[in-house]
Design a protein around this motif. Structure first.
Motif, PDB file in Angstrom:
ATOM      1  N   GLU A  10       0.849  -1.198   0.000  1.00  0.00           N
ATOM      2  CA  GLU A  10       0.000   0.000   0.000  1.00  0.00           C
ATOM      3  C   GLU A  10       0.885   1.249   0.000  1.00  0.00           C
ATOM      4  N   TYR A  11       0.494   2.224  -0.777  1.00  0.00           N
ATOM      5  CA  TYR A  11       1.195   3.516  -0.826  1.00  0.00           C
ATOM      6  C   TYR A  11       1.246   4.134   0.567  1.00  0.00           C
TER       7      TYR A  11
ATOM      8  N   ARG B 263       6.612   8.967   0.449  1.00  0.00           N
ATOM      9  CA  ARG B 263       6.397   9.214  -0.984  1.00  0.00           C
ATOM     10  C   ARG B 263       7.631   9.718  -1.718  1.00  0.00           C
TER      11      ARG B 263
ATOM     12  N   PHE C  75      -7.628   6.065   6.210  1.00  0.00           N
ATOM     13  CA  PHE C  75      -6.641   6.840   5.456  1.00  0.00           C
ATOM     14  C   PHE C  75      -5.384   7.114   6.275  1.00  0.00           C
TER      15      PHE C  75
ATOM     16  N   TYR D  25      -1.744   9.852   6.410  1.00  0.00           N
ATOM     17  CA  TYR D  25      -1.227  11.135   5.923  1.00  0.00           C
ATOM     18  C   TYR D  25       0.089  11.523   6.570  1.00  0.00           C
TER      19      TYR D  25
ATOM     20  N   LYS E 207     -12.400   4.376  -3.151  1.00  0.00           N
ATOM     21  CA  LYS E 207     -10.977   4.469  -2.792  1.00  0.00           C
ATOM     22  C   LYS E 207     -10.191   5.081  -3.960  1.00  0.00           C
ATOM     23  N   ARG E 208     -10.394   4.516  -5.148  1.00  0.00           N
ATOM     24  CA  ARG E 208      -9.628   4.972  -6.311  1.00  0.00           C
ATOM     25  C   ARG E 208      -9.939   6.440  -6.641  1.00  0.00           C
TER      26      ARG E 208
ATOM     27  N   ASN F 279      -8.327   8.795  -4.065  1.00  0.00           N
ATOM     28  CA  ASN F 279      -6.882   8.915  -4.225  1.00  0.00           C
ATOM     29  C   ASN F 279      -6.500   9.724  -5.463  1.00  0.00           C
ATOM     30  N   SER F 280      -7.334   9.690  -6.495  1.00  0.00           N
ATOM     31  CA  SER F 280      -6.943  10.488  -7.653  1.00  0.00           C
ATOM     32  C   SER F 280      -7.293  11.958  -7.445  1.00  0.00           C
TER      33      SER F 280
ATOM     34  N   HIS G  79      -3.601   9.692   1.769  1.00  0.00           N
ATOM     35  CA  HIS G  79      -3.898   8.483   0.988  1.00  0.00           C
ATOM     36  C   HIS G  79      -5.026   7.676   1.619  1.00  0.00           C
ATOM     37  N   VAL G  80      -6.004   7.307   0.798  1.00  0.00           N
ATOM     38  CA  VAL G  80      -7.077   6.424   1.265  1.00  0.00           C
ATOM     39  C   VAL G  80      -6.626   4.974   1.127  1.00  0.00           C
TER      40      VAL G  80
END
Lengths: 244, 244
Positions: free
Chosen positions: A118-119, A124, B7, B9, B76-77, B80-81, B88-89
């Motif tokens: 997972e990111y 980052r 999420f 961060y 989720k996608r 994140n975009s 980040h989720v």
């Protein structure tokens, strides 16, 4: 007096180690800090080597000559109080006049970090995020072909015809820790983008787009167009330098 | 449809989790991202709790209600975009209408990282750099006094008289790895600055300025002026949240 400076940096905010007009560089920050210490005389540094934009260093060296007489400990402290928080002097040492931070290098070690899990926003800028599975066994097979003395022309970006691309790699290893992959290379020297290009081809092997043996053929081909993508800079670290 | 968002961060660039006028916050970024997904209707989130300026999270939760029907994976996608790279989720999950991200919390875990070794520029925003030795044995003795149910009034900054400061801590541990120290607290809830104030007093014990038993007396005193400095935010991480 000649000094050898050992330092580390977060390369995220810089155009690279080397000075460039109008762009922030590690070299410029070192020279600005040294000038203040060296009675405001313009002061040059000469590093082990360059690192590119976004590449980090846990252990980089540069030599410099100062007109002032300052102890090793005081030089470390004075530099750190004049450097930004993303560059740090670990040690300053008085060296012989004939010592050279670039020519006297015996070997260098680079590490490259990949995350396939997972990111993580906190990492980052410090790891290459790769959102697919990689076949580590095949990468382990492939990396062995880099060991030894080879002409690494196929792994050099912006190759100048005349440059000697023969280098010796003495360590080439892949370690994994859950979904983190660490690739380590030790050698007597590395060409520009060489490590990131070697990592690029290992990723292609890990994706099972090419078989491990192809790496040997690419090395032999001496053809840059065969070797594929350059891995991004944020995963790359200069981690060790050995001198004579 | 009600969703629970998990999420993570990097808190470095934010004024904290909570929205503030003219300042970047995690909450605002989440709501901006959700508004785009939710047919441009203003969309609120309700989180497990707040984190302060510079504090990070590996695992934070918030619930939200959307007018659109979107699968968990797509949400989720899509988030994140639309989110910046420092948020980040990790997961989006459909939950019952009566689920509440704040009231349904059973326990939370925070970690605090201290480095007493050489400064590392790459970790400058992610660990508290402390340039002196700490007596870990004494800190180990002291941390035990936090375990159990106490009135933590002495560890609350900006205390409002009326607030109930009784909390239960079920885990309070110190682990070391070379010159890195990790302090972990698990409990049913934490007051504002409580973790950083507990770490502050543990550092004072580690400096041998007070003996471990004094920590018990400070807890009993319920007096903020007794408890000393607040440890800085960059070492603090919200790492886990358990729900009913």
């Amino acid at each position: 007096m000649k000094y050898l400076i050992k330092f580390s940096y977060d390369g995220t905010a810089y155009c690279g180690y080397q000075k460039q007009k109008q762009k922030p560089s590690i070299e410029e920050e070192l020279e600005k800090a040294l000038q203040k210490i060296n009675n405001n005389s313009p002061t040059k540094v000469c590093a082990t080597g360059r690192t590119d934009k976004g590449v980090h260093a846990y252990c980089q060296y540069a030599h410099t000559e100062l007109n002032v007489d300052i102890t090793e400990k005081k030089l470390k402290r004075a530099m750190n109080s004049n450097l930004p928080p993303d560059i740090h002097v670990i040690e300053a040492k008085i060296v012989d006049d004939d010592f050279h931070a670039r020519y006297d290098v015996l070997e260098k070690t680079y590490e490259y970090l990949i995350n396939t899990g997972e990111y993580n926003p906190i990492e980052r800028n410090y790891v290459f995020q790769y959102n697919y599975q990689l076949n580590i066994d095949k990468m382990q097979e492939a990396i062995k072909y880099f060991l030894g003395t080879h002409d690494f022309r196929a792994f050099v970006t912006d190759n100048k015809e005349k440059e000697n691309c023969i280098r010796t790699i003495t360590k080439a290893e892949i370690e994994t820790n859950n979904e983190k992959i660490k690739i380590t290379f030790t050698g007597n020297g590395f060409l520009r983008y060489q490590v990131r290009n070697m990592v690029g081809i290992l990723i292609k092997v890990g994706e099972e787009k090419i078989s491990p043996e192809i790496v040997e053929k690419i090395i032999e081909s001496k053809d840059r167009t065969k070797a594929g993508k350059t891995a991004p800079p944020e995963g790359l670290y200069l981690v060790n330098v050995k001198y004579k």
